[in-house]
Design a protein around this motif. Structure first.
Motif, PDB file in Angstrom:
ATOM      1  N   THR A  10      68.890  55.757  61.359  1.00  0.00           N
ATOM      2  CA  THR A  10      69.241  55.321  60.006  1.00  0.00           C
ATOM      3  C   THR A  10      68.861  56.416  59.006  1.00  0.00           C
ATOM      4  OG1 THR A  10      67.115  54.220  59.526  1.00  0.00           O
ATOM      5  CG2 THR A  10      68.816  52.923  60.668  1.00  0.00           C
ATOM      6  N   VAL A  62      70.701  49.395  55.424  1.00  0.00           N
ATOM      7  CA  VAL A  62      69.609  48.770  56.169  1.00  0.00           C
ATOM      8  C   VAL A  62      69.055  47.533  55.462  1.00  0.00           C
ATOM      9  CG1 VAL A  62      68.941  50.926  57.310  1.00  0.00           C
ATOM     10  CG2 VAL A  62      67.825  50.273  55.149  1.00  0.00           C
ATOM     11  N   GLU A  68      73.406  46.172  59.822  1.00  0.00           N
ATOM     12  CA  GLU A  68      72.750  46.870  60.929  1.00  0.00           C
ATOM     13  C   GLU A  68      73.240  46.357  62.285  1.00  0.00           C
ATOM     14  OE1 GLU A  68      70.050  49.673  60.891  1.00  0.00           O
ATOM     15  OE2 GLU A  68      71.810  49.694  59.585  1.00  0.00           O
ATOM     16  N   ALA A  87      64.239  54.531  62.928  1.00  0.00           N
ATOM     17  CA  ALA A  87      64.373  53.871  61.627  1.00  0.00           C
ATOM     18  C   ALA A  87      63.780  54.796  60.566  1.00  0.00           C
ATOM     19  CB  ALA A  87      63.662  52.525  61.635  1.00  0.00           C
ATOM     20  N   THR A 119      66.609  46.874  61.282  1.00  0.00           N
ATOM     21  CA  THR A 119      67.092  47.836  62.275  1.00  0.00           C
ATOM     22  C   THR A 119      66.580  47.473  63.664  1.00  0.00           C
ATOM     23  OG1 THR A 119      67.257  49.595  60.628  1.00  0.00           O
ATOM     24  CG2 THR A 119      67.146  50.282  62.927  1.00  0.00           C
TER      25      THR A 119
END
Length: 234
Positions: A10, A62, A68, A87, A119
């Protein structure tokens, strides 16, 4: 590394996330990465394809569990599996507590802390299948409070606590988990424009190499929390 490993990152359009993606791609790992803005995702995907064609850019926020979940679904549809989740998405707003707005507080907590949970929540069943690895990017601000840092400190302290507690739950499923706490990194964070003045800082590719080293460790060992700082600050 080999055996067709797949990572999802992410906040991968720039800075730390981009640096991690670059190093993993260079080492034969397929990478899906996400960002909020389509233009940024498409630009980063074009740039990352010079290191490997096995890259997928995804528009995801997120702060949304549904978003997600879709990102993880796209990753598995593209590459067939998911082994590593990093993450990394985060933001910082630095003001005295009496000037910090409720909206700014919520944006940091929702992105930096709740986003880390979303996540993991979206990806944990896939990680169980591969006995994978979950890594979060916190900060030295997750252990050291400072002036104007109430919201940021709260979110990053939270990431450290969340990841370490999750580590205890996840290892029961043979999923490893590590929280990385970097100091100053040469990125665009907080309006910075990286230049020669940032040469003393941790570079994004240094974060990538650290993640690669973690993933290569013997399965019997688990570095659950890593502080990572520049050798000699300016």
């Amino acid at each position: 590394m080999s055996d067709h490993k797949v990572a999802y990152i992410t906040g991968g359009t720039k800075g730390i996330g981009f640096g991690i993606a670059k190093v993993l791609l260079e080492n034969g790992i397929s990478v899906a990465f996400s960002g909020r803005k389509r233009d940024d995702v498409e630009k980063a995907e074009r740039e990352l394809k010079q290191y490997s064609e096995n890259v997928l850019g995804i528009v995801s926020d997120v702060r949304s569990l549904e978003s997600e979940e879709e990102a993880v679904k796209y990753t598995v549809e593209k590459f067939g599996r998911l082994d590593f989740v990093i993450a990394n998405a985060g933001l910082g707003i630095f003001k005295p507590v009496d000037e910090l707005t409720a909206e700014e507080w919520n944006d940091m907590i929702d992105t930096n802390l709740t986003g880390v949970f979303y996540t993991l929540k979206a990806s944990v069943e896939e990680l169980k299948k591969t006995e994978g690895y979950y890594i979060t990017v916190s900060s030295l601000a997750g252990a050291n409070f400072f002036e104007n840092g109430t919201g940021y400190n709260a979110s990053k302290f939270g990431v450290v606590g969340f990841t370490q507690a999750a580590m205890i739950d996840l290892r029961k499923h043979n999923i490893k988990s590590t929280v990385i706490m970097p100091g100053s990194v040469a990125t665009n964070f907080n309006g910075n424009v990286p230049s020669e003045k940032d040469s003393w800082k941790i570079q994004p590719e240094d974060m990538g190499n650290l993640v690669l080293d973690i993933l290569k460790m013997n399965p019997r060992v688990l570095p659950s929390k890593i502080e990572f700082r520049a050798t000699k600050p300016a």
